[in-house]
Design a protein around this motif. Structure first.
Motif, short mmCIF file in Angstrom:
data_model
loop_
_atom_site.label_atom_id
_atom_site.label_comp_id
_atom_site.label_asym_id
_atom_site.label_seq_id
_atom_site.Cartn_x
_atom_site.Cartn_y
_atom_site.Cartn_z
N ILE A 263 -23.63 -80.63 11.37
CA ILE A 263 -22.80 -81.62 10.46
C ILE A 263 -22.86 -81.21 9.00
N VAL A 264 -23.87 -81.19 8.47
CA VAL A 264 -23.86 -81.11 6.96
C VAL A 264 -23.39 -79.64 6.65
N PHE A 265 -24.19 -78.52 7.38
CA PHE A 265 -23.55 -77.23 6.87
C PHE A 265 -22.15 -76.99 6.92
N PRO A 266 -21.70 -77.20 8.17
CA PRO A 266 -20.25 -76.97 8.62
C PRO A 266 -19.28 -77.52 7.41
N LEU A 267 -19.63 -78.88 6.96
CA LEU A 267 -18.79 -79.60 5.96
C LEU A 267 -19.16 -78.87 4.74
N THR A 268 -20.16 -78.11 4.20
CA THR A 268 -20.24 -77.57 2.94
C THR A 268 -19.78 -76.03 3.09
N LEU A 269 -19.25 -75.62 4.08
CA LEU A 269 -18.79 -74.28 4.13
C LEU A 269 -18.03 -73.67 3.32
N PRO A 270 -16.62 -74.51 3.02
CA PRO A 270 -15.88 -74.21 1.90
C PRO A 270 -16.68 -73.82 0.55
N GLY A 271 -17.55 -74.82 0.19
CA GLY A 271 -18.30 -74.60 -0.96
C GLY A 271 -19.05 -73.17 -0.86
N VAL A 272 -19.71 -72.82 0.24
CA VAL A 272 -20.58 -71.84 0.42
C VAL A 272 -19.81 -70.63 0.12
N VAL A 273 -18.48 -70.64 0.90
CA VAL A 273 -17.79 -69.37 0.64
C VAL A 273 -17.26 -69.12 -0.89
N ILE A 274 -16.83 -70.18 -1.40
CA ILE A 274 -16.42 -70.05 -2.79
C ILE A 274 -17.39 -69.50 -3.48
N GLY A 275 -18.66 -69.95 -3.37
CA GLY A 275 -19.87 -69.49 -4.14
C GLY A 275 -20.10 -68.02 -3.73
N GLN A 276 -19.77 -67.78 -2.54
CA GLN A 276 -20.01 -66.13 -2.20
C GLN A 276 -18.98 -65.37 -2.72
N ILE A 277 -17.79 -65.85 -2.89
CA ILE A 277 -16.72 -65.01 -3.71
C ILE A 277 -16.79 -64.86 -5.15
N LEU A 278 -17.64 -65.91 -5.57
CA LEU A 278 -17.65 -65.61 -7.13
C LEU A 278 -18.90 -64.71 -7.51
N VAL A 279 -20.16 -64.92 -6.42
CA VAL A 279 -21.16 -63.91 -6.63
C VAL A 279 -20.59 -62.51 -6.40
N PHE A 280 -19.95 -62.47 -5.36
CA PHE A 280 -19.37 -60.98 -4.94
C PHE A 280 -18.39 -60.38 -6.11
N LEU A 281 -17.46 -61.19 -6.76
CA LEU A 281 -16.77 -60.65 -7.59
C LEU A 281 -17.56 -60.32 -9.10
N ASN A 282 -18.59 -61.05 -9.05
CA ASN A 282 -19.51 -60.64 -10.52
C ASN A 282 -20.32 -59.55 -10.20
N VAL A 283 -20.79 -59.57 -9.09
CA VAL A 283 -21.90 -58.40 -8.91
C VAL A 283 -20.96 -57.06 -8.96
N MET A 284 -19.80 -57.19 -8.06
CA MET A 284 -18.93 -55.74 -8.00
C MET A 284 -18.63 -55.29 -9.22
N ALA A 285 -18.22 -56.26 -10.32
CA ALA A 285 -17.80 -55.78 -11.68
C ALA A 285 -18.69 -55.77 -12.61
N ASP A 286 -20.14 -56.07 -12.10
CA ASP A 286 -21.12 -55.88 -13.31
C ASP A 286 -21.56 -54.66 -13.48
N PHE A 287 -21.38 -54.16 -15.00
CA PHE A 287 -22.01 -52.91 -15.33
C PHE A 287 -22.91 -53.04 -16.41
N ALA A 288 -23.10 -54.15 -17.11
CA ALA A 288 -23.82 -54.27 -18.34
C ALA A 288 -25.29 -54.57 -17.80
N THR A 289 -25.80 -55.03 -16.83
CA THR A 289 -27.07 -55.15 -16.19
C THR A 289 -27.57 -53.86 -15.92
N ALA A 290 -26.78 -53.03 -14.99
CA ALA A 290 -27.03 -51.74 -14.64
C ALA A 290 -27.33 -50.82 -15.95
N GLN A 291 -26.35 -51.02 -17.10
CA GLN A 291 -26.58 -50.38 -18.18
C GLN A 291 -28.14 -50.68 -18.94
#
Lengths: 273, 288
Positions: free
Chosen positions: B204-232
């Motif tokens: 019940i709960v997890f499937p209903l929160t799935l859109p939120g999970v996916v949006i969160g994952q998109i945000l993390v993915f985009l940020n990590v892919m574009a991150d260079f300052a941490t590596a620097q």
């Protein structure tokens, strides 16, 4: 079988521990940076501290020691204010337009959202290349401003879309059936009701721009913004001055958030009456 | 047409400024990068012939391909870590914290560091990770190790530690939002029908929160892919992601090749988002 209530408690305790540890994880580096910024003149960038002093803050104001950080800071604040106002205005207009679901609104939605998805470094890189092709100069108030809005607008836009999604259309319809013009209806009914959202959009504009460096990196000319000056320090010998700048600029950020939060409450309270 | 309906003409006028801004400052520069990446010559001229040789060069150099692989790998690792911790935080905030005052306090404690500059937070990690850093001093003090560990600064572990603290809340926010929107009656109904709590959560709960999970994952993915300052800052010059490579090439004047790396980074990001977006339609978010 463990009773239901006990199990619920156990889950709560476990999750609570995770949250507690994560909070520590978030705050400890910042707090330690703040503490270390007060180390004595002989102190280094890690423990043990050698005395307590304001030496490194003093160092900030002695221009020769470090690139003078005051002009960059002034530029960053000016840029952030401009981004705040522009983001709020453009996102209200764009979200209001989306309510009519005009032809092409689907594409338009993704066009605006592209601003979050596009890697900041590359947006700046592209602008730098374009400027080079047209023989235009780069500056914080032109090219940097342009790429910052690309970053802040989607956040304001999404905020306003969410606000309008929950907006009670009947209030506008009531005004319109009473022969108010669209203009009057917008300014007397719609705008005051969505004002908290507009403030939110403005806050996004300010803080996102103030901290932005990936987009600025290639797009800013010789006059740099504060994050760029800080970024340039990464390659040098680390000094406690960096902690002092970090602590000071964090205080500016938090100050801005507080001001927006107060504004937000003020408007909410006024709307309730 | 009903006078209550918004008119399309007005919509176009309202939509124009934001749209034009994006076209000029985002779409045009991006397309230009793509064009430059095909230039056959290193001189900066629009009359340059076009070639695929730059891309061939990228994929025939193992060092460059490894950077691409490292970047994607780092993004996946971060999505897993932030996904789990982020969900746990969201679940605790919404389900287990009942008192509004406590909820607000926790919210502020979480959000305030999140609002501070990414650069400053990166700097704040440096005294932690070094050989004489706080982590090592703590480990020595507790007697867990007898010599300082060099595993933190200038390593992927160090970058992952720092990125976890930067990006976890990106995964939390959207989940909090979707969890809040679940009517209490749904899990209660399942419980009345004797579903175990674990089953209620997964069915019940997890499937209903799935859109939120996916949006969160998109945000993390985009940020990590574009991150260079941490590596620097934390990786020093030993470690690089695609973003660092772009900077390195740009600074050494290899603009066309920097453009190639940029284009590949964007393609990787678009592919990732396209896959994640298959799961949900983000335009529905915020609708009642």
């Amino acid at each position: 079988m463990i009773p239901w209530r006990v199990r619920q408690r156990l889950v709560a305790a476990t999750l609570g521990t995770v949250v507690g540890l994560f909070l520590l994880y978030q705050w400890l580096p910042l707090l330690i940076m703040a503490v270390l910024s007060f180390t004595g003149p002989e102190g280094g960038t890690t423990f043990p501290m050698r005395g307590v002093s304001l030496h490194w803050y003093g160092e900030l104001f002695r221009v020769q020691m470090i690139d003078d950080f005051k002009p960059p800071m002034a530029r960053s604040v000016a840029l952030a204010l401009a981004c705040s106002i522009t983001t709020a205005t453009l996102s209200v207009a764009a979200a209001q337009a989306m309510r009519a679901r005009f032809r092409g609104s689907g594409v338009y939605f993704y066009l605006i959202l592209l601003g979050v998805m596009a890697p900041g470094l590359l947006v700046g890189f592209g602008v730098a290349l374009l400027a080079r092709m047209f023989g235009l100069g780069l500056a914080w108030y032109s090219s940097t401003f342009a790429v910052h809005i690309v970053w802040t607008l989607p956040f304001g836009f999404l905020t306003m879309l969410a606000v309008f999604n929950r907006f009670d259309r009947r209030l506008e319809e009531a005004a319109l059936t009473l022969r108010a013009t669209r203009w009057t209806t917008f300014w007397r009914i719609t705008f005051p009701l969505v004002l908290p959202g507009v403030i939110g959009a403005g806050l996004f504009g300010f803080t996102l721009s103030y901290d932005e460096f990936a987009r600025s990196l290639f797009a800013t000319g010789p006059e740099q913004t504060l994050p760029l000056v800080i970024y340039a320090q990464f390659d040098r010998q680390l000094q406690p001055t960096l902690y002092a700048i970090g602590t000071m600029t964090t205080i500016v950020s938090l100050g801005a958030v507080t001001v927006f939060a107060l504004l937000f409450r003020l408007v909410k309270r006024r709307n309730r009456i | 047409m009903s006078p209550l309906r918004e008119r399309a003409a007005v919509s176009y006028v309202l939509a124009a400024p934001g749209g034009l801004w994006m076209l000029v400052a985002l779409v045009a520069p991006t397309l230009f990068i793509a064009w430059v990446s095909f230039w056959a010559s290193r001189t900066f001229a629009l009359s340059n012939a076009l070639t695929l040789a730059n891309y061939v060069k990228f994929f025939t150099r193992p060092a460059y391909v490894r950077v691409l692989g490292d970047t994607v790998e780092q993004a996946i690792v971060m999505m897993l870590i932030t996904g789990v911790i982020g969900y746990a935080i969201a679940y605790f905030l919404v389900v287990h914290v009942r008192r509004p005052a406590f909820q607000l306090a926790l919210f502020l404690l979480l959000v305030v560091p999140f609002w501070t500059s990414a650069l400053i937070r990166t700097i704040a990690w440096i005294p932690f990770l070094g050989v004489n850093g706080v982590i090592n001093q703590a480990l020595l003090l507790l007697g867990i190790v007898d010599r300082p560990v060099e595993a933190f600064l200038f390593t992927r572990t160090g970058i992952t530690l720092a990125q976890t603290s930067f990006y976890t809340l990106l995964a939390t926010g959207p989940v909090v939002y979707t969890l809040r929107n679940i009517p209490r009656s749904l899990p209660e109904a399942a419980q009345c029908l004797h579903a175990t709590p674990l089953r209620v959560f997964w069915r019940i709960v997890f499937p209903l929160t799935l859109p939120g999970v996916v949006i969160g994952q998109i945000l993390v993915f985009l940020n990590v892919m574009a991150d260079f300052a941490t590596a620097q800052a934390i990786g020093g010059h030993k470690l690089a992601f695609l973003g660092n490579l772009v900077i390195l090439l740009y600074e050494s004047g290899q603009l066309t090749f920097a453009a190639v790396v940029g284009v590949l980074l964007m393609i990787a990001m678009l592919l990732g988002v396209a896959v994640l977006l298959k799961v949900v339609d983000i335009r529905r978010l915020g609708a009642p």
